[in-house]
Design an enzyme around this catalytic site. Structure first.
Site, short mmCIF file in Angstrom:
data_model
loop_
_atom_site.label_atom_id
_atom_site.label_comp_id
_atom_site.label_asym_id
_atom_site.label_seq_id
_atom_site.Cartn_x
_atom_site.Cartn_y
_atom_site.Cartn_z
N GLY A 540 0.55 -1.10 0.08
CA GLY A 540 -0.12 0.08 0.68
C GLY A 540 1.03 0.84 0.33
N ASP A 541 2.13 1.47 0.63
CA ASP A 541 2.82 2.83 0.57
C ASP A 541 3.21 2.93 -0.44
OD1 ASP A 541 2.90 2.70 3.38
OD2 ASP A 541 4.53 1.96 4.31
N ILE A 542 4.12 1.76 -1.45
CA ILE A 542 4.18 1.75 -1.98
C ILE A 542 3.36 2.25 -3.66
CG2 ILE A 542 5.73 0.68 -4.30
CD1 ILE A 542 7.05 -1.05 -1.40
N GLY A 545 3.18 5.24 -3.03
CA GLY A 545 4.15 6.98 -3.48
C GLY A 545 3.58 6.91 -5.11
#
Length: 766
Positions: A540-542, A545
């Protein structure tokens, strides 16, 4: 609408269609080229697949290569998912930004290999880090490998358009495998920096103390958090409810002790969480500023009050579908999209649209596409730094603002430290050094008035500001968007909070796993409704980003047209929810590695410890080839296996045959043999395999060696986008903390030496 004059022609494939959808969301005219029988998605999921991927596009069906050539001549971008690159359509078109998105890239020994989402996820390393330690690898749902390729394709298109302002068009070569390999969080980094290959983590995060927990009516994502305050708050809640067991003992105040005996701590927390309905537990946890979320399925998302309040959803073909990852431009939300009939825009084939006039190529060496863009990076951990890494890789001057007063956990936290040396040196962490290469470091304490004054000076001289604080931090610093706009009207301000800056849950504490839980991704990652495994690493972070990088590139293009900056209020929840494909239009449940269209599709154990083969059979012809490759040609004509429907009905027979064959072979050899027969197949690769064994990534120069002043030389994951004229790349290793402080203050903020000296004496620069 942004950039109404820009036209994108899409030759669609599963690896390009999301790129086209994202460009529709940015306001571009996207023309879908369909064959006479219509795009294949018109026949998938009763047409729901076409509605999701292609609503908002124009549709043409060229009668000849000449008609296609005429259309492409007047286009700015060709979004190309064809195997051969449409040579007749693109030859000699110097103005064209030609974005090829393919499973393995256009060059290299495996560039001709067949790839599906499952096979690319296997060869790209994604499958190796999802699933139970002693069970088979597990794919992420809704074609996440395809969608990673799609967002990179959209970024590549905008990078090409920006570069075309100073020169001709170019080819952008996007490898879906490289997109997956660059999106593994610590998967490969553990091998590069610790000679370690992590096993599949099951339901527990391999680094941070988070995981998947059972609730009374489903599942929860969450854990102990990342700060002493969160542990204290969780313990206080447990004690109030008489559920603390032995966790009130002084030994558990030590985070190292909690990590060492995490299984016991989680058992106590599980006993407590299991008493509550998932939504009630999440609400109570968030009221205490604890990072927990209910694991929801996609059909539950329309009831999420945060998504509803922010108008995330749209209408397509009269139905509610997932919206776009961020509002653009200038806070605009697309509310409705038309679904085109096949060939509805044939007139576009007859129009004469002059080819765009572009500057000739300069004799000077070409610079990366974002050269000259200055980015103030206030981000930390993964989502924000991943965004600014993409920008830095393609030439932006990224100034990372950090300090001892606000330490980035990926520099300082022992449990996130990846290094062969002591885990106490903030400059040697491979996790930090991977996502912060190509950047400069400014040590500045922004908790002081002098620090904020310096920050304002920097903002005045930057093009972009990116931060991933919680929603109210910038306002509390006196730097809300109204103030930022006064300081610099042309500033592109990208905020990346978990829930966004508005809405009833804007104050919720969010980690990658909790955002994935709320988006439907976690709930669909499993073998069935009662056997959810979840996505535990920072996918989810990637995704957030990458979407923030896309937003930045789009906002810079918008600024070129209008002269205005803007605030991109990106919600990490909306970013990952936008990657959930057709799951809202066509509700599904966890289904392991299977695909509703293709039989068989799965992951099969091979010779050797934890070695697996991913295989997709897309039609009856491929099934016959598979039977031949297995030495069982008669199985192809067996009445029980002739069609996909037959094979689905007799799945045990089919899977047993394939599993028996695969078990006797090395995974690489099995994949090579099946690919020789034109069947999508690939070994499930881990970090060591990607670095040491993968001939395709090696041929493309994906892993790049750079020398760090403290950590020494090591390999970095290169950018998945290869631009032929304005290439990006790994130019410098990550900076030592504060290494560029004086240079940045002098060059960018314009401070004289005596002022810099005063700030240092006052400990503002630390």
């Amino acid at each position: 609408m942004s950039n109404p004059a820009v036209r994108v022609v899409e030759l669609s494939s599963p690896f390009t269609r999301f790129a086209g959808r994202l460009l529709v969301g940015l306001g571009y005219e996207v023309v879908l080229v369909e064959p006479e029988e219509g795009d294949p998605t018109r026949r998938e999921l009763n047409g729901d697949a076409f509605v999701h991927w292609h609503a908002g596009k124009r549709s043409v069906t060229p009668a000849s290569p000449r008609e296609l050539r005429r259309l492409v001549e007047g286009a700015d971008v060709l979004l190309d998912g064809t195997p051969d690159g449409a040579p007749e359509a693109v030859a000699g078109l110097d103005h064209l930004v030609h974005v090829r998105v393919t499973p393995f890239g256009t060059v290299g020994p495996r560039s001709h290999w067949q790839g599906t989402d499952l096979v690319v996820a296997a060869l790209g390393g994604m499958l190796a880090q999802v699933g139970d330690p002693d069970g088979p690898p597990l794919r992420l749902p809704e074609n996440q490998a395809e969608q990673l390729a799609g967002v990179h394709g959209a970024i590549a298109a905008l990078l090409g358009l920006r570069a075309r302002r100073t020169g001709p068009g170019q080819l952008a070569d996007v490898s879906a495998q490289a997109c997956a390999a660059a999106a593994l969080e610590a998967g490969t980094l553990a091998y590069l920096h610790e000679d370690r290959v992590p096993g599949r983590p099951g339901r527990v995060h391999p680094l941070v103390p988070h995981g998947l927990f059972r609730a009374a009516d489903g599942y929860l994502g969450g854990g102990l958090g990342g700060s002493p305050r969160m542990w204290d708050a969780l313990l206080a809640w447990l004690r109030e409810e008489g559920a603390e067991a032995d966790l009130a003992e002084p030994r558990w105040q030590d985070p190292v002790e909690r990590k060492k005996y995490q299984e016991h701590v989680f058992e106590v927390v599980q006993d407590f969480a299991g008493r509550w309905p998932k939504a009630e537990f999440a609400e109570l946890a968030q009221s205490r500023k604890l990072p927990w979320a209910s694991v929801d399925l996609p059909h539950e998302m329309p009831g999420n009050p945060q998504l509803a309040a922010r108008d995330f959803f749209l209408r397509a073909g009269g139905r509610t579908d997932l919206g776009f990852p961020f509002a653009f431009p200038e806070g605009h939300r697309i509310k409705e999209l038309d679904v085109p009939e096949r060939g509805a825009d044939q007139r576009l084939l007859r129009e004469h649209r002059p080819a765009p006039q572009v500057p000739a190529a300069s004799a000077e060496p070409a610079r990366p596409a974002l050269h000259g863009v200055r980015v103030l990076d206030l981000t930390w951990v993964l989502a924000g730094p991943y965004c600014t890494k993409v920008l830095a890789d393609h030439g932006a001057d990224v100034i990372k603002v950090e300090s001892l007063g606000r330490p980035d956990p990926t520099r300082f936290a022992p449990f996130m430290h990846l290094s062969r040396g002591p885990h106490t040196d903030p400059n040697t962490n491979g996790y930090f050094n991977e996502v912060n290469r190509n950047k400069r470091s400014l040590a500045l304490d922004t908790r002081t008035e002098d620090g904020i004054a310096v920050l304002r000076d920097l903002i005045a001289s930057c093009d972009v500001l990116v931060e991933n604080f919680s929603a109210t931090v910038m306002t509390k610093l006196g730097l809300g968007y109204d103030t930022l706009r006064e300081i610099n009207p042309r500033l592109v301000y990208v905020s990346m909070s978990g829930m966004g800056h508005s809405g009833p849950r804007s104050g919720w504490v969010s980690y990658a796993d909790t955002v994935s839980a709320s988006s439907g991704l976690t709930g669909l990652t499993g073998w069935g409704p009662d056997d959810v495994v979840g996505v535990i690493y920072g996918h989810g972070d990637i995704v957030a980003g990458l979407q923030a990088a896309l937003a930045t590139a789009a906002a810079l293009e918008h600024r070129e047209e209008t002269g205005r900056g803007q605030h991109i209020d990106l919600s990490q929840l909306e970013a990952i929810a936008s990657h959930m494909g057709t799951s809202l239009l066509n509700p599904v449940e966890p289904a392991g590695n299977t695909d509703p269209r293709w039989r068989p599709q799965g992951v099969y154990r091979c010779l050797g410890a934890d070695r697996w083969l991913a295989v997709s059979v897309r039609d009856d012809t491929e099934w016959a080839r598979l039977c031949t490759a297995m030495g069982r040609p008669g199985l192809a004509t067996d009445e029980r296996t002739r069609t996909a429907a037959d094979r689905a009905h007799h799945a045990d027979l089919v899977d047993d045959a394939l599993a028996t064959w695969a078990r006797t072979l090395p995974a690489d050899a099995a994949a090579e043999l099946l690919q020789e027969h034109g069947i999508p197949a690939g070994a499930v690769q881990n970090g060591r395999d990607l670095v040491e064994q993968d001939s395709q990534l090696r041929a493309r120069g994906f892993y790049v060696r750079a020398e760090h002043p403290v950590a020494g030389a090591f390999l970095h994951e290169g950018p998945p986008i290869r631009l032929t004229r304005t290439p990006g790349g790994v130019r410098t290793a990550a900076p030592v903390l504060g290494a560029d402080t004086d240079d940045v203050l002098r060059e960018v903020a314009g401070l004289p030496p005596e002022r810099i000296r005063e700030l240092r004496e006052c400990e503002v620069l630390r």
